[in-house]
Design a protein around this motif. Structure first.
Motif, short mmCIF file in Angstrom:
data_model
loop_
_atom_site.label_atom_id
_atom_site.label_comp_id
_atom_site.label_asym_id
_atom_site.label_seq_id
_atom_site.Cartn_x
_atom_site.Cartn_y
_atom_site.Cartn_z
N THR A 19 -5.34 -8.03 48.85
CA THR A 19 -4.82 -8.81 49.98
C THR A 19 -3.47 -9.40 49.61
O THR A 19 -3.05 -9.31 48.45
N PRO A 20 -2.79 -10.05 50.54
CA PRO A 20 -1.50 -10.69 50.18
C PRO A 20 -1.63 -11.70 49.05
O PRO A 20 -0.68 -11.91 48.30
N LYS A 21 -2.80 -12.31 48.88
CA LYS A 21 -2.97 -13.32 47.82
C LYS A 21 -3.00 -12.71 46.42
O LYS A 21 -2.64 -13.36 45.44
N ASN A 22 -3.47 -11.47 46.32
CA ASN A 22 -3.54 -10.82 45.00
C ASN A 22 -2.87 -9.45 45.03
O ASN A 22 -3.35 -8.49 44.45
N GLY A 23 -1.75 -9.37 45.74
CA GLY A 23 -1.09 -8.10 45.98
C GLY A 23 -0.32 -7.57 44.79
O GLY A 23 -0.29 -8.15 43.70
N PHE A 24 0.35 -6.44 45.01
CA PHE A 24 1.16 -5.79 44.00
C PHE A 24 2.54 -6.43 43.97
O PHE A 24 3.37 -6.21 44.86
N GLY A 25 2.81 -7.25 42.94
CA GLY A 25 4.12 -7.87 42.80
C GLY A 25 5.16 -6.87 42.35
O GLY A 25 4.85 -5.88 41.67
N TYR A 26 6.39 -7.11 42.71
CA TYR A 26 7.49 -6.18 42.40
C TYR A 26 7.69 -6.07 40.89
O TYR A 26 7.84 -7.09 40.21
N LYS A 27 7.69 -4.84 40.39
CA LYS A 27 7.91 -4.53 38.97
C LYS A 27 6.83 -5.13 38.07
O LYS A 27 7.04 -5.27 36.86
N LYS A 28 5.69 -5.50 38.65
CA LYS A 28 4.60 -6.06 37.86
C LYS A 28 3.42 -5.09 37.84
O LYS A 28 3.15 -4.43 38.83
N GLU A 29 2.74 -5.07 36.68
CA GLU A 29 1.57 -4.21 36.56
C GLU A 29 0.32 -5.00 36.97
O GLU A 29 0.14 -6.14 36.56
N LYS A 30 -0.51 -4.35 37.75
CA LYS A 30 -1.77 -4.96 38.18
C LYS A 30 -2.92 -4.08 37.67
O LYS A 30 -2.91 -2.87 37.90
N ARG A 31 -3.88 -4.71 36.98
CA ARG A 31 -4.95 -3.94 36.35
C ARG A 31 -6.27 -4.11 37.10
O ARG A 31 -6.60 -5.21 37.56
N PHE A 32 -6.99 -3.02 37.19
CA PHE A 32 -8.32 -3.01 37.80
C PHE A 32 -9.29 -2.46 36.75
O PHE A 32 -9.01 -1.43 36.12
N MET A 33 -10.43 -3.13 36.55
CA MET A 33 -11.38 -2.72 35.51
C MET A 33 -12.71 -2.36 36.16
O MET A 33 -13.29 -3.14 36.92
N PHE A 34 -13.18 -1.16 35.86
CA PHE A 34 -14.43 -0.66 36.44
C PHE A 34 -15.39 -0.33 35.29
O PHE A 34 -15.08 0.52 34.43
N TYR A 35 -16.53 -1.01 35.27
CA TYR A 35 -17.48 -0.77 34.18
C TYR A 35 -18.07 0.65 34.29
O TYR A 35 -18.44 1.11 35.38
#
Length: 278
Positions: A229-245
């Motif tokens: 969502t906009p609260k936890n979105g993809f920031g410019y030039k920033k890496e966003k990690r998702f972890m799936f067990y």
């Protein structure tokens, strides 16, 4: 002009711009079903003034307009200033039908900041030289006026598109990586090209979805989805990690990203990546 006439009046001379505006979300800002629903039939008063603004000014939240609210963000909202009793814009022109004032705010993202404050602040932090207008109001050389013979009183200019385009990200806008570590499939997504957080909006809650499929010997055994969502979105030039067990290491993962705009029922495809896991 103090009467602030309907936008149709502007179409007498500026037909192309009027027709573009008519198809825009700005023209639907007050009558949109989503807006009426989200504001509980327009009882959330803090939302109203940006959907039918009296005057749009850089850095200022506008006042709510009394007349013609059904036109949403109309021609006079953005271009008329009572203090000068003239139409403001990005051109130095002489216009006998109405007074005109050159205003440098109209080639700056600042003019959008009164209503789109969060997106503007997000963009400001990136230091990008691209303005809101360069992406969402691209220009091309054309005549500002279509009415004969006034069309010939003005030379062709860079005229901005008034559809206020809702651009869609593509595969080239993101970098996507995946690895298996400590019983987790770790997916990293980097917003590489869009100079503000994605998705973005103050209202309406647009969403992105990241979908992961994991395979061993071509047989799928992981299917997970994360909502952004906009609260936890993809920031410019920033890496966003998702972890799936996962207690097993996949050979291959397939990552798909979709978006869902606030006013659409269906998700739209953004990208698909098939990655081997070493």
């Amino acid at each position: 002009m103090l009467d602030r006439p309907p936008s149709k009046r502007c179409a007498d001379c500026h037909e192309k711009i009027y027709n573009q505006w008519k198809t825009s979300r700005h023209s639907q800002a007050w009558v949109s079903k989503q807006f009426i629903k989200k504001t509980k039939n327009r009882t959330k008063t803090k939302c109203l003034s940006c959907h039918a603004p009296l005057e749009v000014k850089a850095g200022e939240k506008p006042q709510l307009r009394e007349k013609l609210r059904e036109e949403g963000v109309n021609c006079f909202s953005c271009h008329y200033r009572e203090e000068t009793n003239s139409m403001h814009g990005p051109y130095k022109v002489f216009s006998p039908p109405h007074y005109s004032t050159y205003d440098p705010d109209y080639v700056s993202s600042r003019i959008c900041s009164g209503c789109h404050k969060k997106t503007y602040n997000s963009w400001l932090k990136t230091g990008s030289k691209k303005s809101c207008q360069s992406c969402h109001m691209p220009s091309q050389k054309d005549r500002l006026i279509q009415k004969f013979p006034f069309m010939y009183f003005h030379s062709k200019k860079e005229v901005h598109n008034h559809r206020f385009l809702t651009l869609k990200a593509s595969e080239k806008d993101f970098q996507v990586f995946a690895e298996y570590k400590d019983s987790f499939v770790v997916v990293t997504v980097k917003n590489d090209r869009i100079p503000h957080t994605v998705p973005t909006a103050q209202q309406g809650k647009p969403k992105y979805y990241l979908q992961l499929k994991g395979f061993i010997n071509e047989k799928m055994f992981i299917f997970e989805t994360e909502m952004i969502t906009p609260k936890n979105g993809f920031g410019y030039k920033k890496e966003k990690r998702f972890m799936f067990y996962s207690d097993r290491k996949p050979d291959v993962v397939v990552i798909e990203i979709y978006r869902k705009l606030a006013w659409k029922r269906e998700r739209e495809f953004i990208l698909k990546k098939k990655l081997k896991i070493d």
